[in-house]
Design an enzyme around this catalytic site. Structure first.
Site, short mmCIF file in Angstrom:
data_model
loop_
_atom_site.label_atom_id
_atom_site.label_comp_id
_atom_site.label_asym_id
_atom_site.label_seq_id
_atom_site.Cartn_x
_atom_site.Cartn_y
_atom_site.Cartn_z
N ASN A 146 15.04 -30.70 -21.43
CA ASN A 146 14.27 -29.63 -20.81
C ASN A 146 14.23 -28.45 -21.79
O ASN A 146 15.23 -27.76 -21.96
CB ASN A 146 14.94 -29.23 -19.48
CG ASN A 146 14.25 -28.04 -18.84
OD1 ASN A 146 13.18 -27.60 -19.28
ND2 ASN A 146 14.85 -27.51 -17.78
N LYS A 157 12.57 -25.75 -21.54
CA LYS A 157 12.41 -24.46 -20.87
C LYS A 157 11.34 -23.62 -21.58
O LYS A 157 10.34 -24.16 -22.03
CB LYS A 157 13.77 -23.75 -20.77
CG LYS A 157 14.83 -24.65 -20.11
CD LYS A 157 16.11 -23.95 -19.75
CE LYS A 157 17.08 -24.96 -19.12
NZ LYS A 157 18.32 -24.36 -18.63
N HIS A 200 14.31 -26.88 -10.00
CA HIS A 200 15.25 -26.46 -11.04
C HIS A 200 15.90 -25.14 -10.64
O HIS A 200 15.25 -24.27 -10.06
CB HIS A 200 14.55 -26.31 -12.41
CG HIS A 200 15.55 -26.17 -13.53
ND1 HIS A 200 16.14 -24.96 -13.82
CD2 HIS A 200 16.09 -27.07 -14.36
CE1 HIS A 200 17.00 -25.14 -14.81
NE2 HIS A 200 16.99 -26.42 -15.16
N GLU A 234 16.56 -22.53 -12.18
CA GLU A 234 15.89 -21.29 -12.62
C GLU A 234 14.67 -20.99 -11.75
O GLU A 234 14.31 -19.82 -11.55
CB GLU A 234 15.53 -21.40 -14.11
CG GLU A 234 16.80 -21.28 -14.96
CD GLU A 234 16.87 -22.23 -16.13
OE1 GLU A 234 15.81 -22.65 -16.64
OE2 GLU A 234 18.00 -22.58 -16.54
N GLU A 276 22.67 -30.43 -11.09
CA GLU A 276 22.93 -29.40 -12.09
C GLU A 276 23.66 -28.24 -11.42
O GLU A 276 23.03 -27.37 -10.80
CB GLU A 276 21.62 -28.88 -12.69
CG GLU A 276 20.82 -29.93 -13.43
CD GLU A 276 19.89 -29.29 -14.47
OE1 GLU A 276 20.02 -29.66 -15.64
OE2 GLU A 276 19.07 -28.42 -14.11
N GLY A 306 23.74 -23.47 -19.08
CA GLY A 306 23.63 -22.47 -20.13
C GLY A 306 24.89 -21.65 -20.35
O GLY A 306 24.87 -20.62 -21.02
N SER A 321 25.30 -27.79 -19.55
CA SER A 321 26.10 -27.74 -20.77
C SER A 321 26.49 -29.12 -21.30
O SER A 321 27.60 -29.32 -21.79
CB SER A 321 27.34 -26.86 -20.58
OG SER A 321 26.95 -25.51 -20.33
P1 13P Z 1 21.96 -26.32 -20.52
O1 13P Z 1 22.06 -27.72 -21.07
O2 13P Z 1 21.48 -25.33 -21.51
O3 13P Z 1 23.20 -25.94 -19.78
O4 13P Z 1 20.79 -26.39 -19.40
C1 13P Z 1 20.83 -27.35 -18.41
C2 13P Z 1 19.54 -27.35 -17.69
O5 13P Z 1 19.21 -26.43 -16.97
C3 13P Z 1 18.64 -28.49 -17.91
O6 13P Z 1 17.59 -28.49 -16.98
#
Ligand code: 13P
Length: 250
Positions: free
Chosen positions: A8, A10, A97, A99, A169, A175, A214
């Site tokens: 992803n 983003k 997701h 976010e 997740e 992140g 992560s």
């Molecule tokens: P990270 O791998 O940066 O923690 O992000 C995970 C994520 O949100 C994948 O959709």
């Protein structure tokens, strides 16, 4: 069940950057990719066509999108339909997701509408679920995952669920560099599997469940080998081809 190794990206990468990373990944992975793994690159909308073209004809590589609006067309300024995503080369799309839930205030109900609509439009939908740190500390993990899955799959039939993937997740692991402990992942994925079987008695056992939060080259191998983990959804460590290729091949 093939393991799904998803990147992803983003809100990162120009078209040229996305093309370069896709090309580098194909170079690093394509001739070593095990039969039981597939790779899904999820760029920003503007790079979808570029990535799909870079991956065209490469076995085991797929293109996905990050978002859409659950209508076929109309006065929805700034939005994009599943048919437009498919036209740009996407076969998969994310819903729910963290976010979008927490930064863009998407409700459980909206996530449910989108999940059913995206599947109905023929896309593979990756429904993301996960608890916040407050919810975990209050021992509410099962309740939150149960609620997000019930609402997310409210209008999803057994037939539609054939294209469904779920990603666990935990919000506190996204992140942050803090990966969930193996025991946390096993426990959460078992909860997700049980709920999927309850909601989808026929197909719930064969819905792939990805872990995200992560994931890095040095922990991917262990995570991917756990019970009820059929892939990973990677953010930060998927941006560089070298790092994501090591995750895919871990
Ligand atoms: P990270 O791998 O940066 O923690 O992000 C995970 C994520 O949100 C994948 O959709």
């Amino acid at each position: 069940m093939k393991k799904l190794m998803a990147a992803n990206w983003k809100m990162h990468k120009t078209r040229a950057e996305a093309r370069d990373t896709a090309r580098d990944l194909v170079g690093l992975i394509a001739d070593k990719l095990p039969q039981d793994r597939e790779v899904l690159l999820i760029p920003a909308f503007t790079a979808l066509v570029d990535v799909a073209q870079s991956l065209a004809g490469v076995p085991g590589f797929l293109t996905g999108a990050q978002n859409f609006y659950p209508e076929t067309h109309g006065a929805f300024t700034g939005e994009i339909s599943p048919a437009m995503l498919a036209d740009a080369g996407a076969t998969h799309v994310l819903t729910g997701h963290s976010e979008r839930r927490h930064v863009l205030s998407e409700s459980d109900t909206m996530v449910g509408r989108k999940t059913a609509f995206g599947l109905g439009a023929g896309l593979g939908v990756i429904l993301c679920v996960g608890e916040t740190i407050k919810e975990r500390q209050a021992s509410r993990v099962a309740e939150v995952l149960g609620r997000q899955l019930s609402a997310g799959l409210a209008d999803v039939s057994e037939d539609l669920a054939q294209r469904l993937v779920v990603a666990y997740e935990p919000v506190w692991a996204i992140g942050t560099g803090v990966t969930a402990q193996t025991s946390d992942i096993l426990q959460a994925h078992a909860l997700v599997r049980a709920k999927l079987k309850e909601l989808l008695p026929v197909g719930g056992a064969s819905v792939r469940i990805l872990y995200g939060g992560s994931v890095k080259p040095d922990n991917a191998g262990e995570i991917i080998g756990l019970d009820n983990v059929e892939g990973v959804l990677v953010g930060g460590a998927s941006l560089a081809a070298d790092s994501f290729s090591r995750i895919v091949l871990a």
